[in-house]
Design an enzyme around this catalytic site. Structure first.
Site, PDB file in Angstrom:
ATOM      1  N   THR A 269       0.825  -1.215   0.000  1.00 25.41           N
ATOM      2  CA  THR A 269       0.000   0.000   0.000  1.00 25.41           C
ATOM      3  C   THR A 269       0.859   1.265   0.000  1.00 25.41           C
ATOM      4  OG1 THR A 269      -0.198  -0.171   2.398  1.00 25.41           O
ATOM      5  CG2 THR A 269      -1.980  -1.103   1.104  1.00 25.41           C
ATOM      6  N   PHE A 392      -7.877   4.778   4.685  1.00 23.06           N
ATOM      7  CA  PHE A 392      -7.525   3.764   5.674  1.00 23.06           C
ATOM      8  C   PHE A 392      -8.761   3.214   6.377  1.00 23.06           C
ATOM      9  CE2 PHE A 392      -3.766   6.583   5.488  1.00 23.06           C
ATOM     10  CZ  PHE A 392      -2.809   5.645   5.100  1.00 23.06           C
ATOM     11  N   CYS A 399      -7.355   1.207   9.602  1.00 24.62           N
ATOM     12  CA  CYS A 399      -6.072   0.529   9.403  1.00 24.62           C
ATOM     13  C   CYS A 399      -5.130   0.781  10.576  1.00 24.62           C
ATOM     14  CB  CYS A 399      -5.424   1.017   8.109  1.00 24.62           C
ATOM     15  SG  CYS A 399      -3.756   0.361   7.851  1.00 24.62           S
TER      16      CYS A 399
END
Length: 451
Positions: A269, A392, A399
């Site tokens: 990512t 996120f 996240c």
């Protein structure tokens, strides 16, 4: 060089119904291509492709899914079928009580102090990337490959800092093979076939995953017997972690699944965010010059550190805008367990609730001129309405490594922009394609010159 288009590259969204087989063919090429264009102009879009589905772009409805009714909207079976073979019942897949205790045990790993302590590894990767780019000049470089290499260097060093016997290249290869072979949606997923029904492409990818898990298990057992390090790495911190409520710690299989999940998410990512950020800086030279001026004034020729991040606000704004235009997790899905109402629409048990982050971030109802590149949108983050920007996620399942990723991205981007001027390579424009993540298909080809 003048830009060929007034806005950066984007995914062409659907304007006509495709049916189940058309949707399957499109999804296997690029899952984002099944998003209807109208999703960027409406709060919700519903339909049926094998199963009933609802795409949700309404902030209040997203709040309900991600916070108020979290347990009623677990990750969809499609998502679990894609991820479980590689990362088991880790934080990224687990639900309910099993997810909660793991989250409590792992949360201290990503505290501000621990993330800051890992800064020197990120700075070293930024310096190594500088050296590689300099060595390649004057050839054009695929900056996507370079950023994958840099971020895998970071995640492998913060995960297995003392384990020289750990075959990092083999793990990297296994991850890439799994994503390539297993990450594509199958017809069996779209029609809702049970998880136990074999997906041939995932069986093929299983050999690499089995090898990767075996190596991780060996590294964990080896570390358990090793003396404590002065600066603990990710594996040390996970080994020391426990649920503060129950004092339960992770066993080897749980450690391994979470470790592999962090390795996969922790480099892929961030590499994508950096690749798209560099593409955008080459696309808009004015933005690039402004960021370079900021970086040079702060760094004075040295490599960026964790302590510099707060002094690089415009660099951070570029990262934020890259995450808006090209969110790595650009589409996620949930399965409704109970009857509910979202945005005034009836949701039935078993319905698929899709969170098309790509469409949300490009919503004409929520963002002015949504397809344009404008880092100044994030000059005052307090002005960004909650649940309109979800790179996120949000809520309890936001996240866990978001601060780690942002720190790493700012350190590497600021270092590179302070030393190089990047320009696009004619005829080599990236194509945004999502399989498991939103990748620049064809690469991000840039020419670099010293400044």
């Amino acid at each position: 060089m003048p830009n060929p288009t007034p806005t950066p590259v984007r995914v062409p969204l659907v304007t006509e119904p495709m049916g189940i087989f058309g949707s399957l063919a499109a999804a296997r090429r690029n899952i984002l291509s099944i998003i209807p264009e109208i999703a960027t102009r409406q709060p919700m879009v519903s339909g049926k492709t094998g199963k009933r589905w609802h795409m949700v772009m309404d902030p209040e409805a997203l709040k309900r899914v991600l916070i108020e009714k979290l347990d009623d909207y677990p990750k969809s079976d499609v998502t679990k079928n894609l991820l479980r073979p590689a990362i088991g019942e880790s934080l990224f897949v687990a639900e309910g009580a099993h997810w909660r205790w793991q989250r409590r045990a792992a949360a201290p790993v990503f505290s501000h102090r621990n993330v800051t302590n890992l800064g020197p590894i990120m700075s070293a990767a930024a310096q190594n990337a500088t050296t590689r780019i300099t060595s390649a000049m004057p050839r054009a470089l695929n900056m996507y490959d370079e950023m994958v290499r840099a971020t895998f260097e970071v995640i492998s060093d913060v995960t297995f800092s003392g384990d020289q016997g750990f075959d990092r290249a083999a793990v990297h290869g296994a991850i890439d093979q799994y994503i390539a072979e297993a990450g594509r949606v199958s017809l069996l997923d779209m029609i809702g076939a049970p998880a136990w029904f074999p997906r041939p492409n995932r069986l093929f990818a299983g050999r690499a995953v089995k090898q990767m898990k075996s190596m991780a298990d060996q590294a964990i057992e080896s570390r358990k017997a090793a003396p404590a390090a002065k600066v603990p790495d990710l594996l040390d911190l996970l080994l020391a972690g426990e649920d503060p409520d129950t004092k339960r710690a992770m066993n080897t299989a749980e450690l391994r699944d979470n470790l592999l999940a962090f390795i996969v998410a922790g480099h892929e990512t961030t590499a994508l965010t950096l690749s798209w950020a560099l593409y955008l800086c080459a696309f808009d030279q004015t933005v690039q010059d402004r960021a370079r001026s900021e970086a040079q004034s702060v760094l004075s020729g040295r490599t960026a550190t964790a302590q510099d991040v707060a002094s690089l606000p415009f660099t951070r704004m570029i990262i934020d805008e890259a995450l808006r235009l090209y969110p790595p997790a650009a589409l996620v899905s949930r399965t409704a367990l109970k009857s509910d109402t979202l945005g005034g629409r009836a949701i039935r048990p078993g319905d698929t609730v899709i969170l098309p982050i790509y469409a949300l971030h490009r919503s004409h109802q929520l963002w002015p001129d949504p397809d344009s590149f404008n880092p100044d949108r994030f000059a005052d983050r307090k002005q960004i309405q909650r649940f309109t920007y979800l790179p996120f996620g949000d809520g309890p399942r936001i996240c866990i490594g978001a601060s780690f990723a942002i720190q790493e991205a700012v350190i590497i981007l600021a270092t590179l922009l302070s030393r190089f001027h990047f320009t696009p390579v004619p005829g080599k424009q990236p194509d945004p394609v999502m399989i498991l993540t939103l990748r620049p298909q064809g690469g991000v080809w840039l020419q670099a010159e010293h400044v």
